[in-house]
Design a protein around this motif. Sequence first.
Motif, PDB file in Angstrom:
ATOM      1  N   ASN A 201      61.684  12.552 132.703  1.00 20.39           N
ATOM      2  CA  ASN A 201      62.911  11.839 132.641  1.00 20.39           C
ATOM      3  C   ASN A 201      63.998  11.913 133.893  1.00 20.39           C
ATOM      4  OD1 ASN A 201      61.357  10.732 130.228  1.00 20.39           O
ATOM      5  ND2 ASN A 201      63.649  11.865 128.785  1.00 20.39           N
ATOM      6  N   ASP A 202      63.871  13.117 133.963  1.00 18.12           N
ATOM      7  CA  ASP A 202      65.077  13.097 135.672  1.00 18.12           C
ATOM      8  C   ASP A 202      64.208  13.153 136.694  1.00 18.12           C
ATOM      9  OD1 ASP A 202      66.431  13.753 134.150  1.00 18.12           O
ATOM     10  OD2 ASP A 202      66.608  15.765 134.209  1.00 18.12           O
ATOM     11  N   ILE A 203      62.768  13.335 136.566  1.00 18.68           N
ATOM     12  CA  ILE A 203      62.472  12.919 138.142  1.00 18.68           C
ATOM     13  C   ILE A 203      61.874  11.268 137.945  1.00 18.68           C
ATOM     14  CG2 ILE A 203      59.694  13.443 138.738  1.00 18.68           C
ATOM     15  CD1 ILE A 203      59.313  15.686 136.540  1.00 18.68           C
ATOM     16  N   LYS A 204      62.053  10.964 139.363  1.00 16.41           N
ATOM     17  CA  LYS A 204      61.940   9.898 140.195  1.00 16.41           C
ATOM     18  C   LYS A 204      61.056   9.686 140.855  1.00 16.41           C
ATOM     19  CE  LYS A 204      67.134  10.079 139.446  1.00 16.41           C
ATOM     20  NZ  LYS A 204      68.460   9.833 140.336  1.00 16.41           N
ATOM     21  N   ILE A 205      60.211   8.239 141.022  1.00 13.29           N
ATOM     22  CA  ILE A 205      59.689   8.252 142.685  1.00 13.29           C
ATOM     23  C   ILE A 205      60.217   7.782 143.753  1.00 13.29           C
ATOM     24  CG2 ILE A 205      57.718   6.974 142.584  1.00 13.29           C
ATOM     25  CD1 ILE A 205      57.124   6.500 139.188  1.00 13.29           C
ATOM     26  N   TYR A 206      59.284   8.231 144.568  1.00 19.74           N
ATOM     27  CA  TYR A 206      60.200   7.748 145.946  1.00 19.74           C
ATOM     28  C   TYR A 206      58.878   7.189 147.032  1.00 19.74           C
ATOM     29  CZ  TYR A 206      61.469   8.398 150.540  1.00 19.74           C
ATOM     30  OH  TYR A 206      62.365   8.739 151.814  1.00 19.74           O
ATOM     31  N   ASN A 207      59.496   6.146 146.953  1.00 25.72           N
ATOM     32  CA  ASN A 207      58.060   4.803 147.818  1.00 25.72           C
ATOM     33  C   ASN A 207      58.503   4.709 149.204  1.00 25.72           C
ATOM     34  OD1 ASN A 207      56.911   2.691 148.425  1.00 25.72           O
ATOM     35  ND2 ASN A 207      57.859   1.990 146.603  1.00 25.72           N
ATOM     36  N   ILE A 208      57.856   5.162 150.006  1.00 24.57           N
ATOM     37  CA  ILE A 208      57.751   5.861 151.436  1.00 24.57           C
ATOM     38  C   ILE A 208      57.678   4.348 151.778  1.00 24.57           C
ATOM     39  CG2 ILE A 208      55.615   6.107 151.850  1.00 24.57           C
ATOM     40  CD1 ILE A 208      56.640   8.570 153.841  1.00 24.57           C
ATOM     41  N   SER A 209      56.919   2.847 151.736  1.00 29.08           N
ATOM     42  CA  SER A 209      57.046   1.754 152.068  1.00 29.08           C
ATOM     43  C   SER A 209      58.263   1.416 152.384  1.00 29.08           C
ATOM     44  CB  SER A 209      56.578   1.712 151.840  1.00 29.08           C
ATOM     45  OG  SER A 209      56.498   0.621 150.076  1.00 29.08           O
ATOM     46  N   ASP A 210      58.612   1.925 151.144  1.00 30.29           N
ATOM     47  CA  ASP A 210      60.466   1.300 151.199  1.00 30.29           C
ATOM     48  C   ASP A 210      61.454   0.911 152.509  1.00 30.29           C
ATOM     49  OD1 ASP A 210      59.748  -0.589 149.143  1.00 30.29           O
ATOM     50  OD2 ASP A 210      61.047   1.202 147.451  1.00 30.29           O
ATOM     51  N   ASP A 211      61.252   2.714 152.388  1.00 30.50           N
ATOM     52  CA  ASP A 211      61.762   3.381 153.605  1.00 30.50           C
ATOM     53  C   ASP A 211      61.763   2.996 155.701  1.00 30.50           C
ATOM     54  OD1 ASP A 211      63.882   4.830 152.013  1.00 30.50           O
ATOM     55  OD2 ASP A 211      62.662   6.694 152.581  1.00 30.50           O
ATOM     56  N   ILE A 212      60.406   2.202 155.448  1.00 28.65           N
ATOM     57  CA  ILE A 212      59.864   2.692 156.092  1.00 28.65           C
ATOM     58  C   ILE A 212      60.554   0.730 156.702  1.00 28.65           C
ATOM     59  CG2 ILE A 212      57.653   1.282 157.283  1.00 28.65           C
ATOM     60  CD1 ILE A 212      56.164   3.911 156.295  1.00 28.65           C
ATOM     61  N   ASN A 213      60.284  -0.294 155.816  1.00 28.43           N
ATOM     62  CA  ASN A 213      60.734  -1.666 155.864  1.00 28.43           C
ATOM     63  C   ASN A 213      61.991  -1.490 155.845  1.00 28.43           C
ATOM     64  OD1 ASN A 213      57.951  -2.609 154.924  1.00 28.43           O
ATOM     65  ND2 ASN A 213      58.848  -2.639 152.742  1.00 28.43           N
TER      66      ASN A 213
END
Length: 101
Positions: A79-91
């Motif tokens: 449950n402590d593992i988070k999903i990192y979305n690189i497209s949000d950072d690019i935007n």
Amino acid sequence: MKKFVLAAVIFFLVLSTAIIKNTTKQIEDEIFTAKENIRVLKSEFENISLEYDYLSSAERLLEYQSQYFEDELIQKNINDIKIYNISDDINKIQNFKIIKE
């Protein structure tokens, strides 16, 4: 009569040569296909063999962990593992560049 026999022999030789070449081509195609299948299966075998040799049991994994990593590996709660979305950072970076200019 000799010309007829000679023509028949030549025709027979040409016909047999064509049949032999066609059969040889089919055999070569089958050999090529078999070699390709063997190559793919050999690659899969190597991967499975490697997996079996090193990851075949939990005991071996624990042994390798204690042997190579000692205390470096720790158990995490899923449950402590988070999903990192690189497209949000690019935007965000693109929007920041537009605002900065």
